[in-house]
Scaffold this motif. Sequence first.
Motif, PDB file in Angstrom:
ATOM      1  N   ILE A  73      32.358  67.571  21.647  1.00 49.75           N
ATOM      2  CA  ILE A  73      32.898  66.331  21.092  1.00 49.75           C
ATOM      3  C   ILE A  73      33.463  66.655  19.716  1.00 49.75           C
ATOM      4  O   ILE A  73      32.774  67.229  18.872  1.00 49.75           O
ATOM      5  CB  ILE A  73      31.826  65.243  20.985  1.00 49.75           C
ATOM      6  N   ALA A  74      34.721  66.321  19.501  1.00 51.50           N
ATOM      7  CA  ALA A  74      35.355  66.527  18.201  1.00 51.50           C
ATOM      8  C   ALA A  74      35.375  65.212  17.446  1.00 51.50           C
ATOM      9  O   ALA A  74      35.663  64.158  18.022  1.00 51.50           O
ATOM     10  CB  ALA A  74      36.772  67.059  18.380  1.00 51.50           C
ATOM     11  N   VAL A  75      35.073  65.269  16.156  1.00 53.64           N
ATOM     12  CA  VAL A  75      35.146  64.089  15.293  1.00 53.64           C
ATOM     13  C   VAL A  75      36.128  64.394  14.177  1.00 53.64           C
ATOM     14  O   VAL A  75      35.918  65.324  13.394  1.00 53.64           O
ATOM     15  CB  VAL A  75      33.771  63.710  14.709  1.00 53.64           C
ATOM     16  N   LEU A  76      37.204  63.631  14.131  1.00 47.18           N
ATOM     17  CA  LEU A  76      38.240  63.817  13.118  1.00 47.18           C
ATOM     18  C   LEU A  76      38.115  62.710  12.080  1.00 47.18           C
ATOM     19  O   LEU A  76      38.296  61.538  12.392  1.00 47.18           O
ATOM     20  CB  LEU A  76      39.625  63.779  13.764  1.00 47.18           C
ATOM     21  N   GLY A  77      37.809  63.103  10.861  1.00 50.46           N
ATOM     22  CA  GLY A  77      37.553  62.140   9.797  1.00 50.46           C
ATOM     23  C   GLY A  77      36.058  62.038   9.562  1.00 50.46           C
ATOM     24  O   GLY A  77      35.325  61.562  10.426  1.00 50.46           O
TER      25      GLY A  77
ATOM     26  N   ALA B 246      35.928  67.662  25.283  1.00 49.11           N
ATOM     27  CA  ALA B 246      36.003  66.655  26.339  1.00 49.11           C
ATOM     28  C   ALA B 246      36.300  65.285  25.767  1.00 49.11           C
ATOM     29  O   ALA B 246      36.910  64.436  26.426  1.00 49.11           O
ATOM     30  CB  ALA B 246      34.686  66.615  27.111  1.00 49.11           C
ATOM     31  N   LEU B 247      35.863  65.060  24.526  1.00 46.83           N
ATOM     32  CA  LEU B 247      36.050  63.772  23.869  1.00 46.83           C
ATOM     33  C   LEU B 247      36.413  64.013  22.412  1.00 46.83           C
ATOM     34  O   LEU B 247      35.767  64.829  21.731  1.00 46.83           O
ATOM     35  CB  LEU B 247      34.775  62.936  23.944  1.00 46.83           C
ATOM     36  N   VAL B 248      37.448  63.327  21.942  1.00 47.15           N
ATOM     37  CA  VAL B 248      37.827  63.370  20.533  1.00 47.15           C
ATOM     38  C   VAL B 248      37.636  61.982  19.962  1.00 47.15           C
ATOM     39  O   VAL B 248      38.178  61.000  20.487  1.00 47.15           O
ATOM     40  CB  VAL B 248      39.286  63.823  20.339  1.00 47.15           C
ATOM     41  N   ILE B 249      36.866  61.900  18.878  1.00 44.70           N
ATOM     42  CA  ILE B 249      36.676  60.640  18.168  1.00 44.70           C
ATOM     43  C   ILE B 249      37.518  60.704  16.906  1.00 44.70           C
ATOM     44  O   ILE B 249      37.230  61.474  15.992  1.00 44.70           O
ATOM     45  CB  ILE B 249      35.193  60.411  17.820  1.00 44.70           C
TER      46      ILE B 249
ATOM     47  N   GLN C 174      42.581  66.179  30.831  1.00 46.89           N
ATOM     48  CA  GLN C 174      41.263  65.670  31.190  1.00 46.89           C
ATOM     49  C   GLN C 174      40.479  65.185  29.980  1.00 46.89           C
ATOM     50  O   GLN C 174      39.474  64.494  30.121  1.00 46.89           O
ATOM     51  CB  GLN C 174      40.465  66.764  31.913  1.00 46.89           C
ATOM     52  N   ALA C 175      40.915  65.568  28.789  1.00 44.79           N
ATOM     53  CA  ALA C 175      40.212  65.147  27.574  1.00 44.79           C
ATOM     54  C   ALA C 175      40.477  63.676  27.291  1.00 44.79           C
ATOM     55  O   ALA C 175      41.487  63.111  27.711  1.00 44.79           O
ATOM     56  CB  ALA C 175      40.653  65.998  26.393  1.00 44.79           C
ATOM     57  N   ILE C 176      39.568  63.069  26.550  1.00 49.62           N
ATOM     58  CA  ILE C 176      39.688  61.658  26.178  1.00 49.62           C
ATOM     59  C   ILE C 176      39.839  61.578  24.665  1.00 49.62           C
ATOM     60  O   ILE C 176      39.040  62.158  23.919  1.00 49.62           O
ATOM     61  CB  ILE C 176      38.468  60.846  26.631  1.00 49.62           C
TER      62      ILE C 176
END
Length: 263
Positions: A9-13, A59-62, A84-86
Amino acid sequence: MSSAVSPVIAVLGLGEAGSRISADLAAAGATVRGFDPLVAPPAGVRAATSDADACAGAALVISVNSAHDALDALEQSLPALDGQAIWADFNTSAPGLKQELARVAADAVQVVDVAVMAPVPPTGLRTPLTVSGPAAPAAAGLLRQYGAQVQVIDGPVGQAATRKLLRSVYYKGLAAAVVEALEAARAAGLEEWLAGNIRDELENSNAATLDRLVTGSETHAVRRREEMAAAADLLDELGVPPRIATASRDWLADLAARRPARG
């Protein structure tokens, strides 16, 4: 869940909200990468060197940087993402921006619109969320694995933002009216009296309050317009800018003008 098998899971910011959400995800067992050019990631979150670096294989970027940076963050990250990523846009913005993100992403990543429905501190990842868009159920399922409270809204990207902002008109508008009224009451030496009056009104509100507010405004628009004009004059005399009072006056004037003329 073991970090060896958990999706990235990526978190940007990594401001107040991003830092808390990313830390909670990591504490719950997620593999989290974070990027912010100005803020180091919290403990348990792996530092990335760029948006794209954080998003590689995720798989998921926030995305929780800001509405101003939302589109740029997506464009910088697209080369590192697959279909496939969100991409979960957590930023508070108008539905049109959310829809623009989905348009720009096309088939490169699945964009969902996330509305954060309460302040992130102190509940962090457990802050109530609403999410909309075709990939909303998948995004909600992934976030729920780590303890998030997510409501899926039927409809396209932008529906979650629409609901949040409509509610904001009421909540933030009410807060602005209370703050302006108390500031004027302070100038008049009546702050304690008005604060008690407001508390009593809030405590005594019930299911009928909404109908009373709406029908009362419609029925008495002319009289209330004059009342709010006088209230705006009072605030001017007290040296308090009557922003909410004049807006109420003008809104009531519009409402009065829409009433059918009596024969």
